[in-house]
Design a protein around this motif. Sequence first.
Motif, PDB file in Angstrom:
ATOM      1  N   ASP A   1       0.902  -1.272  -0.054  1.00  0.00           N
ATOM      2  CA  ASP A   1       0.081   0.067  -0.108  1.00  0.00           C
ATOM      3  C   ASP A   1       0.768   1.309  -0.019  1.00  0.00           C
ATOM      4  O   ASP A   1       0.419   2.204  -0.290  1.00  0.00           O
ATOM      5  N   LYS A   2       2.173   1.165   0.215  1.00  0.00           N
ATOM      6  CA  LYS A   2       2.939   2.281   0.146  1.00  0.00           C
ATOM      7  C   LYS A   2       4.043   2.246  -0.994  1.00  0.00           C
ATOM      8  O   LYS A   2       4.945   3.294  -1.090  1.00  0.00           O
ATOM      9  N   LEU A   3       3.743   1.479  -1.733  1.00  0.00           N
ATOM     10  CA  LEU A   3       4.573   1.249  -3.129  1.00  0.00           C
ATOM     11  C   LEU A   3       4.067   1.540  -4.586  1.00  0.00           C
ATOM     12  O   LEU A   3       2.952   0.746  -4.653  1.00  0.00           O
ATOM     13  N   LEU A   4       4.614   2.428  -5.251  1.00  0.00           N
ATOM     14  CA  LEU A   4       4.058   2.447  -6.792  1.00  0.00           C
ATOM     15  C   LEU A   4       5.549   2.113  -7.666  1.00  0.00           C
ATOM     16  O   LEU A   4       6.343   2.608  -7.560  1.00  0.00           O
ATOM     17  N   VAL A   5       5.002   1.113  -8.296  1.00  0.00           N
ATOM     18  CA  VAL A   5       6.228   0.642  -9.367  1.00  0.00           C
ATOM     19  C   VAL A   5       5.770   1.333 -10.600  1.00  0.00           C
ATOM     20  O   VAL A   5       4.630   1.121 -11.067  1.00  0.00           O
ATOM     21  N   TYR A   6       6.515   2.217 -11.165  1.00  0.00           N
ATOM     22  CA  TYR A   6       6.130   3.321 -12.128  1.00  0.00           C
ATOM     23  C   TYR A   6       7.026   3.384 -13.171  1.00  0.00           C
ATOM     24  O   TYR A   6       8.083   3.594 -13.022  1.00  0.00           O
ATOM     25  N   ASP A   7       6.475   3.419 -14.137  1.00  0.00           N
ATOM     26  CA  ASP A   7       7.068   3.730 -15.710  1.00  0.00           C
ATOM     27  C   ASP A   7       6.500   5.200 -16.026  1.00  0.00           C
ATOM     28  O   ASP A   7       5.504   5.227 -16.349  1.00  0.00           O
ATOM     29  N   VAL A   8       7.433   6.112 -16.130  1.00  0.00           N
ATOM     30  CA  VAL A   8       7.079   7.518 -16.436  1.00  0.00           C
ATOM     31  C   VAL A   8       6.517   7.629 -17.944  1.00  0.00           C
ATOM     32  O   VAL A   8       5.808   8.531 -17.934  1.00  0.00           O
ATOM     33  N   ARG A   9       6.688   6.677 -18.742  1.00  0.00           N
ATOM     34  CA  ARG A   9       5.725   6.629 -19.883  1.00  0.00           C
ATOM     35  C   ARG A   9       4.305   6.488 -19.817  1.00  0.00           C
ATOM     36  O   ARG A   9       3.641   6.522 -20.541  1.00  0.00           O
ATOM     37  N   ASP A  10       3.953   5.922 -18.680  1.00  0.00           N
ATOM     38  CA  ASP A  10       2.361   5.860 -18.144  1.00  0.00           C
ATOM     39  C   ASP A  10       1.754   7.224 -17.924  1.00  0.00           C
ATOM     40  O   ASP A  10       0.559   7.118 -17.756  1.00  0.00           O
ATOM     41  N   GLY A  11       2.773   8.196 -17.885  1.00  0.00           N
ATOM     42  CA  GLY A  11       1.804   9.580 -17.637  1.00  0.00           C
ATOM     43  C   GLY A  11       1.432   9.864 -16.195  1.00  0.00           C
ATOM     44  O   GLY A  11       1.965   9.005 -15.345  1.00  0.00           O
ATOM     45  N   TRP A  12       0.695  10.842 -16.029  1.00  0.00           N
ATOM     46  CA  TRP A  12       0.274  11.155 -14.757  1.00  0.00           C
ATOM     47  C   TRP A  12      -0.703  10.240 -13.910  1.00  0.00           C
ATOM     48  O   TRP A  12      -0.699  10.091 -12.808  1.00  0.00           O
ATOM     49  N   ALA A  13      -1.457   9.708 -14.585  1.00  0.00           N
ATOM     50  CA  ALA A  13      -2.577   8.940 -14.231  1.00  0.00           C
ATOM     51  C   ALA A  13      -2.134   7.894 -13.148  1.00  0.00           C
ATOM     52  O   ALA A  13      -2.706   8.242 -11.788  1.00  0.00           O
ATOM     53  N   PRO A  14      -1.228   7.059 -13.084  1.00  0.00           N
ATOM     54  CA  PRO A  14      -0.807   6.176 -12.110  1.00  0.00           C
ATOM     55  C   PRO A  14      -0.169   6.908 -10.848  1.00  0.00           C
ATOM     56  O   PRO A  14      -0.228   6.650  -9.732  1.00  0.00           O
ATOM     57  N   LEU A  15       0.639   7.986 -11.051  1.00  0.00           N
ATOM     58  CA  LEU A  15       1.315   8.612 -10.188  1.00  0.00           C
ATOM     59  C   LEU A  15       0.456   9.512  -9.277  1.00  0.00           C
ATOM     60  O   LEU A  15       0.378   9.464  -7.977  1.00  0.00           O
ATOM     61  N   CYS A  16      -0.625  10.202  -9.983  1.00  0.00           N
ATOM     62  CA  CYS A  16      -1.484  10.931  -9.241  1.00  0.00           C
ATOM     63  C   CYS A  16      -2.516  10.088  -8.488  1.00  0.00           C
ATOM     64  O   CYS A  16      -3.036  10.693  -7.328  1.00  0.00           O
TER      65      CYS A  16
END
Length: 226
Positions: A177-192
């Motif tokens: 619940d504290k981790l985001l595995v993030y590819d910046v190519r995925d844009g704002w949606a998962p980060l926000c």
Amino acid sequence: MSIKIIGAGLPRTGTNTLKQSLEQLGFNHVYHMKELLVNPEKLHYWKTLDETGDTDWDALYEGYDGTVDFPGYPWYKEHMKRYPDAKVILTVRDFEAWYKSVDSTVFRAGPQTPGEKIKMIGKLLFSARARNVVKCIKWFKKCFFAERLQGKFGDKEFAKKFWEDHIASVKATVPQDKLLVYDVRDGWAPLCKFLGVPEPSEPLPHLNKKENFKAMLPKLMKGEMV
């Protein structure tokens, strides 16, 4: 002020893009390797963390509420202990693209040709600041290439195992619940969504691509943030 975001992603995984994106979303100031090169006098805080597992966190992170990239990422566990309420972002990308990016940028940071080396010697003779920045770059190469990659970055299979092991370790360590595995190519949606903030209307800022790395480094050595 306290660190709210801990970046656990390796260098050259979109960490500069993440830094700028977080700052655009309202995080006050996000630490990144560029910050150390502009303020090389803070190297001793990182060396202390490396040697002891602890440091003067308040002095190191005065004015910051996030950290990404090196020098923070190798000590993400120590950061989690110090800042238990922080969220962790693991930036990832395709391994082949990452390997090529590292090889063409940070692996070759510093003068390569005889002419570049002579020019650098001249700078070091007359600039204490340049000497301090070089100490930071040498320390990065020691920590990342010599120690964590065991001097085997040129062995692609070894580098791939290092890459995979790091990702697996972060996923196993950080509560889901504290981790985001993030590819910046995925844009704002998962980060926000992860941060619980609205998406900006403008596109995610994609920065620090390999083609501008050589132009960026001399400016950082002069103390200019780019």
